[in-house]
Design an enzyme around this catalytic site. Structure first.
Site, mmCIF file in Angstrom:
data_model
loop_
_atom_site.group_PDB
_atom_site.id
_atom_site.type_symbol
_atom_site.label_atom_id
_atom_site.label_comp_id
_atom_site.label_asym_id
_atom_site.label_seq_id
_atom_site.Cartn_x
_atom_site.Cartn_y
_atom_site.Cartn_z
ATOM 1 N N GLU A 1 0.788 -1.140 0.084
ATOM 2 C CA GLU A 1 -0.003 -0.012 0.132
ATOM 3 C C GLU A 1 0.870 1.188 0.051
ATOM 4 O OE1 GLU A 1 -2.597 0.025 3.415
ATOM 5 O OE2 GLU A 1 -3.097 -2.205 2.973
ATOM 6 N N LYS B 1 2.081 4.840 1.490
ATOM 7 C CA LYS B 1 2.494 4.902 2.942
ATOM 8 C C LYS B 1 1.972 6.676 2.815
ATOM 9 C CE LYS B 1 5.085 5.029 6.959
ATOM 10 N NZ LYS B 1 4.796 6.583 7.561
ATOM 11 N N ASP C 1 1.344 10.437 3.628
ATOM 12 C CA ASP C 1 1.976 11.325 4.670
ATOM 13 C C ASP C 1 1.017 12.394 5.339
ATOM 14 O OD1 ASP C 1 4.094 12.290 5.888
ATOM 15 O OD2 ASP C 1 5.058 13.503 4.238
ATOM 16 N N TYR D 1 -7.070 2.271 5.919
ATOM 17 C CA TYR D 1 -6.098 1.197 5.630
ATOM 18 C C TYR D 1 -6.397 0.086 6.810
ATOM 19 C CZ TYR D 1 -3.137 4.327 8.088
ATOM 20 O OH TYR D 1 -2.547 5.166 9.051
ATOM 21 N N LYS E 1 10.485 3.586 3.615
ATOM 22 C CA LYS E 1 10.445 4.906 3.314
ATOM 23 C C LYS E 1 11.230 5.496 2.398
ATOM 24 C CE LYS E 1 9.877 7.212 7.226
ATOM 25 N NZ LYS E 1 9.001 8.061 8.081
ATOM 26 N N CYS F 1 21.105 48.877 -3.614
ATOM 27 C CA CYS F 1 19.697 48.357 -4.132
ATOM 28 C C CYS F 1 19.854 48.113 -5.580
ATOM 29 C CB CYS F 1 18.560 49.369 -3.857
ATOM 30 S SG CYS F 1 17.117 48.707 -4.676
ATOM 31 N N CYS G 1 17.632 50.671 -7.399
ATOM 32 C CA CYS G 1 17.695 52.171 -7.319
ATOM 33 C C CYS G 1 19.074 52.431 -6.909
ATOM 34 C CB CYS G 1 16.571 52.856 -6.452
ATOM 35 S SG CYS G 1 16.986 52.478 -4.761
ATOM 36 N N CYS H 1 16.247 48.134 1.526
ATOM 37 C CA CYS H 1 16.368 49.346 0.548
ATOM 38 C C CYS H 1 15.869 50.669 1.423
ATOM 39 C CB CYS H 1 16.201 49.355 -0.572
ATOM 40 S SG CYS H 1 16.292 50.912 -1.605
ATOM 41 N N CYS I 1 12.513 54.281 -4.692
ATOM 42 C CA CYS I 1 12.634 52.929 -5.036
ATOM 43 C C CYS I 1 11.613 52.545 -5.674
ATOM 44 C CB CYS I 1 13.392 52.334 -4.012
ATOM 45 S SG CYS I 1 13.670 50.405 -4.406
HETATM 46 S S1 IVH Z 1 -0.849 0.330 8.758
HETATM 47 C C1 IVH Z 1 0.124 -1.289 13.158
HETATM 48 N N1 IVH Z 1 -0.841 1.437 6.352
HETATM 49 O O1 IVH Z 1 2.327 5.326 8.867
HETATM 50 C C2 IVH Z 1 0.303 -0.087 12.277
HETATM 51 N N2 IVH Z 1 -0.133 2.781 8.074
HETATM 52 O O2 IVH Z 1 4.612 4.248 11.420
HETATM 53 C C3 IVH Z 1 -0.813 -0.163 11.172
HETATM 54 N N3 IVH Z 1 0.401 5.011 7.574
HETATM 55 O O3 IVH Z 1 0.930 4.845 12.174
HETATM 56 C C4 IVH Z 1 -0.759 0.963 10.359
HETATM 57 N N4 IVH Z 1 -0.138 4.886 5.525
HETATM 58 O O4 IVH Z 1 -0.208 6.516 10.407
HETATM 59 C C5 IVH Z 1 -0.617 1.708 7.551
HETATM 60 N N5 IVH Z 1 -1.050 2.395 4.130
HETATM 61 C C6 IVH Z 1 -1.017 2.618 5.544
HETATM 62 C C7 IVH Z 1 -0.462 3.649 5.926
HETATM 63 C C8 IVH Z 1 0.098 3.706 7.160
HETATM 64 C C9 IVH Z 1 0.500 5.694 6.260
HETATM 65 C C10 IVH Z 1 1.098 5.718 8.526
HETATM 66 C C11 IVH Z 1 0.299 5.434 10.018
HETATM 67 C C12 IVH Z 1 1.091 4.517 10.885
HETATM 68 C C13 IVH Z 1 2.457 5.196 10.465
HETATM 69 C C14 IVH Z 1 3.714 4.145 10.402
#
Ligand code: IVH
Length: 681
Positions: free
Chosen positions: A114, A116, A118, A237, A324, A418, A421, A436, A442
């Site tokens: 999946e 991740k 942000d 998720y 990451k 400047c 000017c 300035c 100016c």
């Molecule tokens: S599963 C037991 N799936 O990333 C942890 N986390 O440190 C289950 N996050 O705390 C988390 N996308 O806030 C999961 N597709 C994803 C995610 C995701 C972002 C975040 C979440 C988690 C941190 C990981």
């Protein structure tokens, strides 16, 4: 309409609105126009107003917000909100896979990959198919109840579709701020700050840093109506609870989507590590096309039974890991350094780069903030530099590759004069910027001030934007804001891209601006640090320009919300004889320089919206009536006695014991005059 009829219609409308909401925010496939949607919503709101007892907390009308949360209640998570183990390399990821396979030697392993997201982790509890509570991660054991704010997020269902879910369960996911919305918020903020007289450098410092922090800050806003204006989004998720009708994570996501949740389309079932690596690498390449930020990929063992067998360490599950991505960076050449002069005279150095592709855009410029930063990086023109966009808006130079430095590379010598000017620059003690000082000679400073004066929130003169102002200035027709009122139609009509019609419109706009209220005139004249809010406060406190001009430092800081920095700036402005002359000319031209009585009753803020306060006793700094007035001006309500509807008892000296006792009994918070002052800012 009878109450029974209303109940039926409300249920009908709520169902329709929930459906359309799901189509719009989750499926991105609306089948009615915004106008039609608003009509249905208006009808629902009207009925709920007529029959308040029929209003449910999960009604679609609640998405617009309005509820104020003063202190977010702490809630203990039913299942601790763990984090994930991290890795940055393929090697470590293969170690993870080996560990999993070693612990489960007889099982076939499937992974779900999946994105991740942000953003900010959130746990949503549903009871009988309705949103009950939304809690942030907090310290993983307990978090904050942010339900009122979460209700405003369009993609989070308040009521689920019919389905085979248990009567109570939790679903977790990530609240994100789409990049487009983040950019919109920043553009709006930048406009506002520019109009308030901040320099480019100061604006850059105050802009929202990145979508994640902004999402997190938004979620902690006290006013849910404000949250509703920022279009947060949410991907879910993970499901938690008993009695779910599935055995794998992949199936769970499929089901959750059917129930109405927003589940990413980019979930992939992988049987081998090669497939996992392919997923990771392809999203590292394509992450810019998503429209929101991701900081990696999450890899999870698919089968719930196997997840259970693998179990958890103290901090994270053994069945999942986060891969990451590193911050997005590019290498390019520093071609030159340019210098911009803002309306306030502040100088901002800007790196001109050999164009390079970074995070989905072509980067040609990077911010350098001020001379200190150039020194710290020891930059030379021709250097090979690293540019990063670590979730921040404006790319920045993070390093120099000295090994690639050409022999002829020249050190950067910061300008002393400047660029516009040629006046010698000054540097004020304690400030990072050079300035300035030639405010009256100016060109970018003069044109900037003129354009500020005519801008929408100031005198609102149509047709006199910065380009036209620049033209008028270069034609020697306008040098200061008072000259605008001496302009003749014939002088404007002969300018480039102008004509009789546009000249008439401009003259009409100039004449109309003579009706603009004193508080906006005060904002328009461009006193440093006097933005629209401060101008309003000053106008209402001093009532007219003469009183403001005569005020000394002590009198200025006595005005509400006026601090030393603003007071000094006001004094400096009025001490300038040229400025006084300009103000005299504006007065003679007929501009408003005193407050009209009605304006004194205009609202000051909505900080106390939805809050009822009972005022009792005598106070040090305000009369009681004045406090009551302030409550109203800040959108609150005055209560005469402490009841279940009272939010605060504002108690001064000599207040009788009965109100205090009642407040204690009814758990109404008692606040002092000082605390009240803090509340209204
Ligand atoms: S599963 C037991 N799936 O990333 C942890 N986390 O440190 C289950 N996050 O705390 C988390 N996308 O806030 C999961 N597709 C994803 C995610 C995701 C972002 C975040 C979440 C988690 C941190 C990981």
């Amino acid at each position: 309409m009878t109450k029974e009829e209303a109940q039926v219609r409300i249920a009908q409308l709520s169902h329709q609105l929930d459906e359309h909401n799901h189509r719009y925010y989750v499926l991105s496939h609306p089948i009615i126009s915004d106008f039609e949607f608003d009509k249905l919503l208006e009808e629902l709101i009207a009925l709920e107003k007529q029959f308040p007892e029929l209003l449910s907390p999960n009604s679609p009308s609640q998405r617009v917000g309005g509820a104020i949360t003063k202190d977010f209640e702490t809630v203990i998570h039913k299942y601790p909100m763990m984090s994930l183990g991290n890795t940055y390399s393929e090697e470590e990821l293969r170690d993870f896979d080996e560990r999993v396979r070693k612990l489960l030697p007889d099982d076939e392993i499937e992974y779900v990959c999946e994105l991740k997201f942000d953003g900010v982790a959130i746990g949503l509890t549903y009871k009988d198919g309705e949103l009950l509570r939304a809690v942030t991660r907090g310290d993983s054991i307990q978090g904050d109840d942010v339900t009122a704010n979460v209700r405003t997020i369009g993609s989070i269902p308040l009521k689920l579709k019919k389905g085979d879910y248990p009567s109570e369960f939790e679903i977790r996911g990530e609240i994100i701020l789409p990049r487009k919305e983040f950019d919109r918020m920043n553009a709006e903020l930048a406009d506002q700050l520019a109009e308030d007289g901040y320099s480019d450098e100061e604006i850059n410092e105050q802009l929202y840093r990145n979508p994640r922090n902004t999402a997190s800050g938004t979620l902690k806003q006290q006013d849910s109506a404000k949250v509703a204006t920022r279009k947060l989004d949410c991907f879910l998720y993970a499901l938690y609870g008993d009695g779910f009708p599935f055995k794998t994570h992949f199936e769970s996501l499929y089901k959750a989507r059917e129930w109405g949740f927003k589940i990413s389309e980019h979930v992939k079932l992988c049987k081998t590590m090669e497939e996992v690596m392919l997923y990771i690498n392809s999203w590292e390449q394509n992450r810019d096309q998503l429209g929101f930020d991701i900081d990696g990929v999450v890899i999870k063992v698919n089968n719930y039974r196997l997840q259970q067998e693998l179990g958890y360490t103290a901090k994270s599950p053994r069945w999942a890991i986060a891969y990451k991505y590193r911050a997005q960076a590019a290498v390019t050449i520093l071609n030159d350094i340019g210098y911009q002069v803002g309306r306030t005279g502040a100088i901002t150095p800007v790196a001109h780069l050999k164009p390079v592709q970074l995070a989905g855009t072509i980067v040609k410029r990077a911010s350098l903030h001020n001379s200190d930063q150039i020194e710290k990086l020891a930059l030379r023109i021709g250097d090979t530099v690293m540019v990063e966009k670590g979730g921040e808006i404006i790319p920045k130079i993070t390093g120099v590759d000295i090994s690639k430095r050409p022999i002829e590379a020249v050190s950067v010598v910061y300008i002393t004069h400047c660029p516009e000017c040629n006046t010698e620059l000054i540097r004020v003690e304690g400030e990072a910027n050079h300035y300035c000082p030639n405010e009256n000679g100016c060109p970018p400073q003069i044109v900037g001030r003129l354009a500020h004066f005519t801008s929408r929130k100031a005198m609102n003169i149509d047709g006199l934007g910065s380009e036209t102002m620049d033209l008028l200035f270069r034609q020697n027709l306008v040098h200061n804001i008072a000259d605008i009122y001496d302009l003749k139609k014939e002088q404007i009509a002969v300018l480039e891209r102008m004509g009789e019609k546009s000249a008439s419109n401009i003259i009409e706009g100039i004449n109309k601006s003579k009706e603009v209220s004193f508080e906006r005139v005060l904002y328009a004249i461009g006193i440093r640090y006097v933005g629209d809010t401060v101008a309003r406060k000053l106008a209402r406190h001093f009532k007219n320009i003469d009183a403001l001009m005569e005020a000394n430092f002590d009198q200025l800081i006595e005005a509400p919300e006026i601090g030393e920095k603003i007071a000094q700036s006001v004094l400096k402005y009025f001490a300038d004889a040229d400025k006084r002359k300009v103000l005299d000319r504006l007065k003679n031209a007929g501009l408003q320089f005193e407050i009209i009585q009605d304006e004194a009753n205009l609202p000051l803020s909505d900080k106390l919206k939805g809050i009822t306060i009972v005022v009792t006793g005598t106070f040090e700094n305000h009369e009681r009536e004045e406090l009551k007035k302030l409550i109203e001006l800040h959108g609150g309500k005055n209560g005469s006695s402490v009841t279940g509807k009272t939010n605060y008892l504002l108690a001064g000296a000599d207040c009788g014991p009965s109100k205090l006792e009642k407040a204690e009994k009814m758990k109404v918070k008692v606040i002092s005059e000082k605390e009240f002052d803090v509340m209204i800012g």
